[in-house]
Write a protein that holds these residues in place. Structure first.
Motif, PDB file in Angstrom:
ATOM      1  N   ARG A   1      -0.911  -4.928  -5.758  1.00 43.62           N
ATOM      2  CA  ARG A   1       0.383  -5.320  -5.889  1.00 43.62           C
ATOM      3  C   ARG A   1       0.407  -6.785  -6.767  1.00 43.62           C
ATOM      4  O   ARG A   1       1.517  -8.158  -7.106  1.00 43.62           O
ATOM      5  CB  ARG A   1       0.720  -7.604  -4.868  1.00 43.62           C
ATOM      6  CG  ARG A   1       0.778  -6.203  -3.444  1.00 43.62           C
ATOM      7  CD  ARG A   1       0.950  -6.779  -2.258  1.00 43.62           C
ATOM      8  NE  ARG A   1       1.340  -6.589  -1.397  1.00 43.62           N
ATOM      9  CZ  ARG A   1       2.525  -6.238  -0.386  1.00 43.62           C
ATOM     10  NH1 ARG A   1       3.116  -7.031   0.049  1.00 43.62           N
ATOM     11  NH2 ARG A   1       2.249  -5.997   0.550  1.00 43.62           N
TER      12      ARG A   1
ATOM     13  N   ALA B   1      -0.234  -6.225 -11.737  1.00 43.32           N
ATOM     14  CA  ALA B   1       0.339  -5.423 -12.493  1.00 43.32           C
ATOM     15  C   ALA B   1      -1.190  -3.673 -13.107  1.00 43.32           C
ATOM     16  O   ALA B   1      -1.539  -2.801 -12.918  1.00 43.32           O
ATOM     17  CB  ALA B   1       0.161  -5.333 -13.742  1.00 43.32           C
TER      18      ALA B   1
ATOM     19  N   ASP C   1       1.623 -10.623 -11.281  1.00 44.22           N
ATOM     20  CA  ASP C   1       2.576  -9.418 -11.320  1.00 44.22           C
ATOM     21  C   ASP C   1       3.359  -9.114 -11.437  1.00 44.22           C
ATOM     22  O   ASP C   1       4.603  -9.056 -12.018  1.00 44.22           O
ATOM     23  CB  ASP C   1       2.871 -10.883  -9.694  1.00 44.22           C
ATOM     24  CG  ASP C   1       2.473 -11.076  -9.206  1.00 44.22           C
ATOM     25  OD1 ASP C   1       0.865 -10.873  -8.815  1.00 44.22           O
ATOM     26  OD2 ASP C   1       1.751 -11.883  -8.748  1.00 44.22           O
ATOM     27  N   VAL C   2       3.711  -7.627 -10.515  1.00 39.16           N
ATOM     28  CA  VAL C   2       4.925  -7.072 -11.417  1.00 39.16           C
ATOM     29  C   VAL C   2       6.284  -6.980  -9.838  1.00 39.16           C
ATOM     30  O   VAL C   2       5.774  -6.734  -9.271  1.00 39.16           O
ATOM     31  CB  VAL C   2       4.661  -5.932 -11.843  1.00 39.16           C
ATOM     32  CG1 VAL C   2       4.155  -5.896 -13.170  1.00 39.16           C
ATOM     33  CG2 VAL C   2       3.942  -4.672 -10.670  1.00 39.16           C
TER      34      VAL C   2
ATOM     35  N   ARG D   1       7.859  -2.218 -16.419  1.00 33.73           N
ATOM     36  CA  ARG D   1       7.831  -3.043 -15.396  1.00 33.73           C
ATOM     37  C   ARG D   1       6.266  -3.675 -15.450  1.00 33.73           C
ATOM     38  O   ARG D   1       5.962  -4.508 -14.740  1.00 33.73           O
ATOM     39  CB  ARG D   1       6.939  -2.271 -13.869  1.00 33.73           C
ATOM     40  CG  ARG D   1       7.029  -2.853 -12.513  1.00 33.73           C
ATOM     41  CD  ARG D   1       6.601  -1.810 -11.525  1.00 33.73           C
ATOM     42  NE  ARG D   1       7.885  -1.585 -10.615  1.00 33.73           N
ATOM     43  CZ  ARG D   1       7.992  -0.712  -9.643  1.00 33.73           C
ATOM     44  NH1 ARG D   1       7.068  -0.301  -9.641  1.00 33.73           N
ATOM     45  NH2 ARG D   1       9.092  -0.797  -8.975  1.00 33.73           N
ATOM     46  N   TYR D   2       5.271  -2.466 -16.336  1.00 34.01           N
ATOM     47  CA  TYR D   2       4.336  -3.350 -16.415  1.00 34.01           C
ATOM     48  C   TYR D   2       3.759  -4.055 -17.519  1.00 34.01           C
ATOM     49  O   TYR D   2       2.839  -4.424 -18.129  1.00 34.01           O
ATOM     50  CB  TYR D   2       3.002  -2.090 -16.577  1.00 34.01           C
ATOM     51  CG  TYR D   2       2.581  -1.190 -14.900  1.00 34.01           C
ATOM     52  CD1 TYR D   2       2.440  -2.022 -13.472  1.00 34.01           C
ATOM     53  CD2 TYR D   2       4.318  -0.533 -14.209  1.00 34.01           C
ATOM     54  CE1 TYR D   2       2.538  -1.317 -12.310  1.00 34.01           C
ATOM     55  CE2 TYR D   2       4.115   0.501 -13.177  1.00 34.01           C
ATOM     56  CZ  TYR D   2       3.459  -0.553 -12.212  1.00 34.01           C
ATOM     57  OH  TYR D   2       3.573   0.026 -10.871  1.00 34.01           O
ATOM     58  N   ARG D   3       4.874  -3.574 -18.798  1.00 33.02           N
ATOM     59  CA  ARG D   3       4.098  -4.268 -20.313  1.00 33.02           C
ATOM     60  C   ARG D   3       4.564  -5.103 -20.362  1.00 33.02           C
ATOM     61  O   ARG D   3       3.464  -5.264 -20.889  1.00 33.02           O
ATOM     62  CB  ARG D   3       5.576  -3.402 -20.651  1.00 33.02           C
ATOM     63  CG  ARG D   3       4.958  -3.256 -22.086  1.00 33.02           C
ATOM     64  CD  ARG D   3       3.680  -2.017 -22.214  1.00 33.02           C
ATOM     65  NE  ARG D   3       3.145  -2.002 -23.939  1.00 33.02           N
ATOM     66  CZ  ARG D   3       2.949  -1.009 -24.485  1.00 33.02           C
ATOM     67  NH1 ARG D   3       2.241   0.039 -23.891  1.00 33.02           N
ATOM     68  NH2 ARG D   3       1.975  -1.533 -25.167  1.00 33.02           N
TER      69      ARG D   3
ATOM     70  N   MET E   1       5.234   6.433 -12.493  1.00 37.77           N
ATOM     71  CA  MET E   1       6.375   6.225 -13.480  1.00 37.77           C
ATOM     72  C   MET E   1       7.281   7.135 -13.221  1.00 37.77           C
ATOM     73  O   MET E   1       7.304   8.307 -13.247  1.00 37.77           O
ATOM     74  CB  MET E   1       5.623   6.069 -15.053  1.00 37.77           C
ATOM     75  CG  MET E   1       4.352   4.806 -15.455  1.00 37.77           C
ATOM     76  SD  MET E   1       5.443   3.425 -15.444  1.00 37.77           S
ATOM     77  CE  MET E   1       6.817   3.685 -16.575  1.00 37.77           C
TER      78      MET E   1
ATOM     79  N   GLU F   1       5.106   3.306 -21.294  1.00 38.56           N
ATOM     80  CA  GLU F   1       4.040   2.113 -20.824  1.00 38.56           C
ATOM     81  C   GLU F   1       2.875   2.100 -21.047  1.00 38.56           C
ATOM     82  O   GLU F   1       2.041   0.917 -21.033  1.00 38.56           O
ATOM     83  CB  GLU F   1       4.549   2.150 -19.318  1.00 38.56           C
ATOM     84  CG  GLU F   1       4.537   0.840 -18.209  1.00 38.56           C
ATOM     85  CD  GLU F   1       5.881   0.624 -18.718  1.00 38.56           C
ATOM     86  OE1 GLU F   1       6.728   0.835 -18.987  1.00 38.56           O
ATOM     87  OE2 GLU F   1       6.171  -0.610 -17.839  1.00 38.56           O
TER      88      GLU F   1
ATOM     89  N   HIS G   1      -1.562   0.420  -6.591  1.00 37.53           N
ATOM     90  CA  HIS G   1      -0.488  -0.234  -7.077  1.00 37.53           C
ATOM     91  C   HIS G   1       0.227  -1.551  -5.420  1.00 37.53           C
ATOM     92  O   HIS G   1       0.341  -2.823  -5.805  1.00 37.53           O
ATOM     93  CB  HIS G   1       0.486  -0.437  -8.044  1.00 37.53           C
ATOM     94  CG  HIS G   1       1.672  -1.254  -8.225  1.00 37.53           C
ATOM     95  ND1 HIS G   1       2.960  -1.192  -7.617  1.00 37.53           N
ATOM     96  CD2 HIS G   1       1.333  -2.575  -9.280  1.00 37.53           C
ATOM     97  CE1 HIS G   1       3.871  -2.309  -8.236  1.00 37.53           C
ATOM     98  NE2 HIS G   1       2.773  -3.108  -8.653  1.00 37.53           N
TER      99      HIS G   1
ATOM    100  N   ASP H   1      13.107   4.395 -14.299  1.00 39.68           N
ATOM    101  CA  ASP H   1      13.601   3.342 -13.873  1.00 39.68           C
ATOM    102  C   ASP H   1      12.577   2.380 -13.320  1.00 39.68           C
ATOM    103  O   ASP H   1      12.923   1.410 -12.914  1.00 39.68           O
ATOM    104  CB  ASP H   1      14.344   4.205 -12.264  1.00 39.68           C
ATOM    105  CG  ASP H   1      13.221   4.475 -11.416  1.00 39.68           C
ATOM    106  OD1 ASP H   1      12.847   5.065 -12.183  1.00 39.68           O
ATOM    107  OD2 ASP H   1      13.044   3.662 -10.344  1.00 39.68           O
ATOM    108  N   VAL H   2      11.067   2.684 -13.449  1.00 41.26           N
ATOM    109  CA  VAL H   2      10.130   1.698 -13.633  1.00 41.26           C
ATOM    110  C   VAL H   2       9.527   1.426 -14.919  1.00 41.26           C
ATOM    111  O   VAL H   2       8.851   0.595 -15.405  1.00 41.26           O
ATOM    112  CB  VAL H   2       9.194   2.460 -13.241  1.00 41.26           C
ATOM    113  CG1 VAL H   2       7.773   1.373 -13.244  1.00 41.26           C
ATOM    114  CG2 VAL H   2       9.114   3.081 -11.749  1.00 41.26           C
TER     115      VAL H   2
END
Ligand SMILES: [Fe+2]
Ligand SMILES: [Fe+2]
Length: 260
Positions: free
Chosen positions: A227, A229, A259-260, A19-21, A12, A55, A223, A15-16
């Motif tokens: 590929r 979350a 997927d993220v 992505r997962y939240r 993390m 996150e 990750h 900029d990330v």
């Protein structure tokens, strides 16, 4: 069934964020616990740790983590741990925790671990003090993981590390760096207890599935490997021990839209 969600190497930074939240918001319907397998930050800074807490904090299920080598890079691992703890994330380093999930005692023993290599291709306690220090670090990590696993009174037991306990899940990584990706001593520790599942990260170019010499299922949840979350593994509480991971669980319910 206990449903274990897991992901590692989320690396993390600002900029990330986000992505997962979105996938994590529905986690309570899909899993009973979330495991984070280290390399939660890029360079182990407090700012990055705050991104991890934003996150992965305040989720509807308990979140249990180990740190990875990246989380040590800035020599701020204690501060990183504090930030994660303040966000409600339990960080293990040679300890275990038991969580009650629907009348089932779910135990997690966690440690970052270290390298060293695998049986027949490993460093040994011989020669220069620097090599001995390297090997000693791995031996101590394995000993602490074993003690943590054996200390837990749990119906289902999971080992959480950053470094790999088996070479199976390193397939795709260059052979030359295997000694820096994990150690068979971690696998021996996992096999010394009635471990149902071993989860690790670190091997970005590896594969998801492996097994210890003693038959414990191993899952590389880095990750870049899974590929998505998170992956979800179902553990059968009725038959803890060597064959507990539901057939196809790794992909069966993994393939939900995380997927993220
Ligand atoms: Fe990583
Ligand atoms: Fe790593």
């Amino acid at each position: 069934m206990i449903r274990v969600a897991a992901v590692g190497d989320v690396h993390m930074d600002v900029d990330v964020l986000g992505r997962y939240r979105p996938s994590l918001e529905q986690l309570g319907e899909r899993a009973d616990v979330l495991l984070l397998a280290g390399d939660l930050t890029r360079h182990g800074t407090v700012n990055e740790a705050e991104c991890v807490a934003r996150e992965f904090g305040d989720l509807p299920v308990p979140v249990v983590a180990v740190l990875g080598n990246h989380d040590y890079h800035s020599d701020q691992q204690r501060e990183v741990t504090k930030v994660l703890a303040a966000g409600g994330i339990t960080v293990l380093e040679g300890e275990g925790i038991t969580i009650s999930c629907r009348d089932v005692k779910f135990g997690v023993a966690g440690i970052k671990g270290f390298g060293g290599g695998f049986a027949g291709r490993c460093a040994s306690m011989f020669g220069e003090p620097e090599i001995k220090d390297f090997v000693r670090t791995t031996e101590q990590a394995a000993t602490r993981l074993q003690a943590a696993l054996l200390s837990l009174d749990a119906d289902v037991l999971v080992a959480l590390t950053h470094y790999a306990p088996v070479p199976d899940t390193l397939l795709g990584e260059p052979l030359e760096i295997y000694p820096f990706l994990g150690s068979y001593l971690l696998g021996q520790a996992i096999d010394s207890a009635p471990t149902a599942l071993a989860v690790h990260g670190h091997a970005h170019a590896g594969v998801e599935r492996g097994v210890t010499p003693g038959g414990v299922r191993v899952r590389n949840v880095a990750h870049p490997v899974i590929r998505q979350a998170y992956s979800v593994y179902q553990l059968d509480t009725a038959s803890p021990g060597r064959t507990p991971v539901s057939q196809g669980a790794g992909r069966g319910i993994d393939s939900l839209s995380h997927d993220v």
